[in-house]
Design an enzyme around this catalytic site. Structure first.
Site: not given
Length: 476
Positions: A146, A278, A217, A276, A219, A116
């Site tokens: 990410d 769940i 910042g 599947v 991140s 991101h």
């Protein structure tokens, strides 16, 4: 002559207090050596994205208060800055800028950060500790975790030491270095407050939860243990105000490096897939399915022709373990399955009709896009249940084909009663009631008539093609 005992006792108490304070100070960790060693390999990342020409004068800023914490930071960074006017009075092409952190993992210039941080960027600039700036090439990204890998030109660059996130313990000291609000190489510390944490829309990352102060910042920056080893990538915060509130989440470095190695080698990430849908097993569902306690992953939907369907997994099965590893929370399963490769074996221990059994399933490859089915219910042959306060009708052949169902009923009307209380709506499709498959509206009415009182009863419902089990009790 006055006694000296009171004074001696006072000085003794002061001495003891001083010793306690000194001992506590000595017990606190010293981060200075770690910061000096690790900081040179931590980088600042800035990006530029060219935006279409359009007037922003007088435009209203969007309301971000309702956004999930994971998306708030991204959208705040992406809001347009003051757009300069062209000589002819029109708007020039605007640029949206974002800021984040990263760290160098190899001396030839490979850098890890968050997806991101660099998403949709037209230009990525990496600023090193010596203030030099280099253009970065995007090697690959993986939005599901990410994680993004960048490459800058360089030789003998400073690198971080990589640790083992599996060995990290709750309560252990950790430290983050990054660029919150653009303040390069800011250091914050805290402890690991939880491991294996699952977040909404993040099925493939068992996050490390900490109380390290993380802000916009930070991140993409590294999370270090006390040995100076990177154990995670700081990725998300939980916030109601837009700022740090004591909960931050990091991607385990073991997960990030597996993704990075695949991106460097193949340009994409391959994951295992069962096919599947769940859901969590709560107390009422556990009682409904005859379990001693809430645990496992309840299979709410099995995709047609998927690995699970071919391996014999059925709707209503509760998966308790995979390859010997227990499934305590339903979110444990995607982490484990995602770590397998296409063609690998997954031995699942399941509860079916109150009995344990083991299924061996050959894992497939996770599709690029989620497979969804949609319902457009129209049916005939109606029936109603006064006990539940609901009217239902048989599914048409077209609906069964669209939803890939053999049976089931569609809700036509909801009156006051249990159905309304548990949130059922017209258009919902019911396929199971009290652990029994529903073949027709008539069968539904018969099963509803015999439902037990004051005991949790399960119902499997499809809404817009997505299945889940819900529970309710009849108190009459």
């Amino acid at each position: 002559m006055p006694s000296l005992k009171p004074y001696l006792s006072f000085f003794a108490a002061l001495l003891m207090l001083g010793q306690v304070v000194t001992a506590q100070a000595e017990a606190l960790p010293d981060f200075t050596g770690l910061v000096e060693q690790a900081s040179p390999a931590v980088v600042n990342i800035s990006t530029t994205q060219k935006l279409p020409d359009r007037s922003v004068a007088g435009s209203q800023m969007p309301d971000l208060d309702g956004l999930p914490p994971a998306f708030r930071e991204f959208f705040e960074r992406s809001l347009p800055r003051n757009a300069p006017k062209s000589p002819r009075g029109g708007d020039r092409q605007r640029e949206a800028q974002s800021l984040g952190s990263g760290f160098i993992i190899s001396d030839d210039g490979y850098v890890l950060t968050n997806n991101h941080v660099i998403a949709d960027a037209d230009e990525i600039i990496v600023r090193l500790a010596d203030r030099s700036e280099l253009k970065a090439k995007l090697v690959g990204t993986d939005p599901r975790t990410d994680v993004a890998v960048l490459k800058i030109d360089g030789k003998n660059l400073p690198t971080v030491k990589l640790g083992d996130s599996d060995k990290l313990k709750v309560g252990e000291w950790v430290l983050a270095i990054g660029s919150p609000f653009g303040f390069d190489h800011s250091v914050t510390k805290g402890i690991v407050s939880a491991k294996g944490r699952s977040l909404p829309n993040d099925s493939y990352v068992p996050f490390i939860q900490t109380d390290v102060a993380i802000n916009p910042g930070n991140s993409g920056g590294p999370l270090f243990n006390m040995a100076g080893e990177v154990v995670g990538i700081n990725s998300q915060i939980f916030t109601r105000s837009g700022g740090f509130m004591g909960l931050s989440f990091a991607i385990p470095i073991d997960v990030a490096m597996d993704v990075a190695n695949q991106l460097k080698k193949d340009g994409k990430v391959s994951r295992g897939w069962l096919g599947v849908v769940i859901q969590e097993v709560n107390k009422d569902l556990a009682e409904s399915f005859g379990l001693d306690k809430p645990a496992g992953a309840l299979v709410a939907q099995v995709l047609d022709n998927g690995p699970a369907a071919k391996g014999g997994l059925k709707v209503g099965d509760v998966i308790l373990s995979m390859n010997g590893q227990p499934i305590v929370m339903s979110a444990d399963l995607p982490h484990l399955v995602g770590g397998l490769k296409d063609g690998a074996k997954a031995n699942l221990e399941v509860i079916r009709d109150g009995k344990r059994q083991t299924l061996s399933i050959t894992v497939g490859a996770l599709p690029d896009e989620d497979q969804d089915v949609a319902a457009s219910p129209k049916a005939a042959d109606e029936s109603s249940s006064d006990r539940l306060g609901v009217s239902v009708a048989d599914l048409t052949a077209e609906q069964k084909k669209t939803l890939e169902l053999q049976g089931g009923v569609v809700i036509k009307d909801v009156q006051d009663g249990p159905a309304a209380l548990i949130g059922l709506q017209p258009g919902d499709v019911i396929t199971h009631l009290n652990n029994q498959a529903i073949g027709s509206a008539k069968e539904f009415a018969q099963i509803a008539k015999g439902l037990p009182k004051n005991r949790s009863v399960s119902m499997r419902v499809l809404r817009q093609g997505r299945a889940s089990f819900i529970t309710f009790k009849l108190a009459e």
